[in-house]
Design a protein around this motif. Structure first.
Motif, PDB file in Angstrom:
ATOM      1  N   THR A  67      30.045  53.333  48.425  1.00  0.00           N
ATOM      2  CA  THR A  67      30.170  52.479  47.355  1.00  0.00           C
ATOM      3  C   THR A  67      28.777  52.695  46.360  1.00  0.00           C
ATOM      4  O   THR A  67      28.246  51.822  45.613  1.00  0.00           O
ATOM      5  N   GLN A  79      35.565  46.849  55.440  1.00  0.00           N
ATOM      6  CA  GLN A  79      35.096  45.727  54.639  1.00  0.00           C
ATOM      7  C   GLN A  79      35.704  45.547  53.208  1.00  0.00           C
ATOM      8  O   GLN A  79      35.410  46.476  52.525  1.00  0.00           O
ATOM      9  N   ASP A  80      36.252  44.380  52.845  1.00  0.00           N
ATOM     10  CA  ASP A  80      37.031  44.158  51.679  1.00  0.00           C
ATOM     11  C   ASP A  80      36.022  44.311  50.628  1.00  0.00           C
ATOM     12  O   ASP A  80      36.327  45.022  49.555  1.00  0.00           O
ATOM     13  N   GLU A  81      34.612  43.948  50.668  1.00  0.00           N
ATOM     14  CA  GLU A  81      33.737  43.909  49.445  1.00  0.00           C
ATOM     15  C   GLU A  81      33.300  45.554  49.576  1.00  0.00           C
ATOM     16  O   GLU A  81      33.372  45.867  48.193  1.00  0.00           O
ATOM     17  N   ASN A  82      33.328  46.235  50.316  1.00  0.00           N
ATOM     18  CA  ASN A  82      32.825  47.571  50.109  1.00  0.00           C
ATOM     19  C   ASN A  82      34.191  48.339  49.403  1.00  0.00           C
ATOM     20  O   ASN A  82      33.721  49.210  48.587  1.00  0.00           O
ATOM     21  N   LEU A  94      36.324  46.796  47.421  1.00  0.00           N
ATOM     22  CA  LEU A  94      36.227  46.329  46.073  1.00  0.00           C
ATOM     23  C   LEU A  94      35.250  47.248  45.248  1.00  0.00           C
ATOM     24  O   LEU A  94      35.171  47.617  44.205  1.00  0.00           O
ATOM     25  N   ILE A  95      33.696  47.230  45.624  1.00  0.00           N
ATOM     26  CA  ILE A  95      33.031  47.882  45.041  1.00  0.00           C
ATOM     27  C   ILE A  95      33.314  49.348  44.575  1.00  0.00           C
ATOM     28  O   ILE A  95      33.069  49.929  43.590  1.00  0.00           O
ATOM     29  N   ASN A 128      42.522  37.802  50.309  1.00  0.00           N
ATOM     30  CA  ASN A 128      41.582  38.305  49.141  1.00  0.00           C
ATOM     31  C   ASN A 128      42.296  39.245  48.348  1.00  0.00           C
ATOM     32  O   ASN A 128      41.934  39.883  47.196  1.00  0.00           O
TER      33      ASN A 128
END
Length: 226
Positions: free
Chosen positions: A53, A75-78, A80-81, A104
């Motif tokens: 990321t 991790q969805d946020e990782n 995404l980044i 998500n």
């Protein structure tokens, strides 16, 4: 294709292995040194040990020469980044994100991820549908999206010019329905010969698309440029 896979856990490892077997050139980015050692030893591919990321690690992985990036961490946020950096900073053509929470999916789409996928075992197949089949024009989805009606245009001076269909190594889950040659429409059988410039109407399961491209001498590595 040159593909960066961010995340070398179970999903990322087997996804990278599948991409390698399908003729792509994957590079794996993973923070765990143990996972990095395993992938480097067993897959014999470039492995970058670091945080996918961050701009620095993605640059080290060669993202400037990358055709697609897949976020495959847990991790969805990782994911995404990594996809946002690839798309916005480095202008990567295609981004794919593993979505661990199905809720998500729409959010990731709205935030710029090209292909968010909650069913992780479909990632490789979905990427190939979107990227590998650039010369195969999909006309219609059939059988709840598992099968596709497509149109394939053979180039001039095609290496299979004059070959009989029975001599082609077509996958069993793909059928050539018609050939269009000039103003003529041909319903083919095994003895029908194909010629450069023919336009094929093909019904194939999505899982057979890659092997269909190989059988028709459409190199998956070149499809993105056509």
């Amino acid at each position: 294709m040159n593909i960066i896979v961010v995340g070398g856990g179970k999903v990322g490892y087997y996804l990278t292995k599948t991409l390698l077997e399908h003729g792509h050139s994957p590079i794996l980015v993973e923070q765990s040194r143990e996972s990095c050692r395993r992938a480097a030893n067993e897959l014999d591919i470039p492995v970058i040990c670091g945080d996918g990321t961050t701009i620095e690690v993605l640059e080290e992985a060669g993202i400037s020469h990358c055709d697609a990036l897949i976020g495959a961490t847990g991790q969805d946020e990782n994911n995404l980044i990594a996809c946002q950096l690839a798309k916005m900073k480095f202008h990567v053509k295609k981004t794919v994100a593993r979505v661990n929470n199905p809720k998500n999916v729409e959010i990731l789409k709205q935030l710029g991820v090209d292909i968010p996928i909650s069913s992780t075992d479909s990632i490789a197949r979905m990427l190939e549908q979107e990227v590998d089949t650039a010369t195969i024009r999909r006309l219609m989805s059939l059988n709840r999206g598992e099968t596709t009606l497509s149109e394939i245009q053979l180039e001039e001076d095609h290496p299979l010019d004059g070959k009989c269909l029975m001599d082609l190594n077509l996958p069993k889950d793909a059928i050539i329905v018609t050939l269009t040659r000039g103003d003529d429409i041909i319903v083919p059988n095994g003895s029908t010969r194909i010629h450069s410039g023919d336009k094929m109407l093909v019904v194939a399961k999505n899982t057979a698309t890659h092997n269909l491209a190989l059988a028709l001498h459409l190199d998956p590595k070149d499809l993105k440029r056509r």
